[in-house]
Design an enzyme around this catalytic site. Sequence first.
Site, mmCIF file in Angstrom:
data_model
loop_
_atom_site.group_PDB
_atom_site.id
_atom_site.type_symbol
_atom_site.label_atom_id
_atom_site.label_comp_id
_atom_site.label_asym_id
_atom_site.label_seq_id
_atom_site.Cartn_x
_atom_site.Cartn_y
_atom_site.Cartn_z
ATOM 1 C CB SER A 58 -21.291 -30.225 -93.366
ATOM 2 O OG SER A 58 -21.159 -28.881 -92.957
ATOM 3 C CE LYS B 170 -22.695 -28.481 -89.225
ATOM 4 N NZ LYS B 170 -22.176 -29.276 -90.335
#
Length: 341
Positions: free
Chosen positions: A238, A283
């Site tokens: 990611s 996140k």
Amino acid sequence: MNRRIFTLLAALIPILILGAVGSAVTVPFVALGPGPTFDTLGEVGDKPVVEVRGVPVDETTGHLNMTTVSVRDGLNIFEAFGLWLSGQQGLVPRAEVYPPGISRDEVDKSNKLDFKRSEDNAELAALHYLDMPTVVTVRSVAEDGPSRDVLKEGDELISLDGKPLTAVQDLLDAAASAKPGSTVPIVIKRDGAEQTVQLTVGARPDDAEKGYLGVTPTEAAVGPLEVDFNLSEVGGPSAGLIFSLALIDKLTPGELNGGKFVAGTGTIDPAGKVGPIGGIQYKMIAAREAGAETFLVPAANCNEAKQRIPDGLRLVRVETLGGAIESLASINAGKDFPTCE
């Protein structure tokens, strides 16, 4: 007195048993939460996170932070309940993170491989966006393939049967058009020296009429440019989008982030397409706690992200690397940009 002691013990024993069981028994869940963030424009240890050598590097300010998700395993009942109550952690079945039949070491190894691929894709996406030249190289060689005793990981492939190779697709097309069983010359560069090797073409497993080399190709920057990503102990794919942005920021004048604190996430492929990731809510929390004001969200994660946006965090909907750069430019100019809201 004896009756009082007996009553007290009768009340305490279940509590003590519950405490012992709650502390000793682990649950089949792992806790996911905000992990550390890393400024890809900054340094880790004594090295730049994104290290560029061989060409001039533009000065950067502000932040371009990649974000991670923390995973806590081996939780007892009390720990799991406490983390769930915190509101910043989520519990998921352990099998979703560590599938049955696969060891934790194997999962970690796979995550590290995904991270390495994300670094390679990030570099290629940035180079393609900047229209910088690349060369075709060998990423890996199949142990049972036609190239196993001829080509090596890291070989630069210059031509196949007289056909120049300037992109991965050139190699795929040239290999497919070669006749299975024929021997063809391949011009390579190995350890800085150019040479020609002979390779007997195999047949593709899914189409016996097409040629097969048994290598996984990739592309790399043409010297003198060299790029290294110096983060270790991080896994998964990611970080690709943020790595690409950091590399572009260092290779071009101006500042993509406008000198501000930008964070984000998203996979990326060599063509610059941004893909979805897991743990978006954690996140975003990590980014905001680190000081981010803007967060780049893969378009496929927007519906999930907008359900719980940390106060003070601006979400930017991103589908491509070019789109992310355009959106940052719009923010810096005070113009509209695509959001998740």
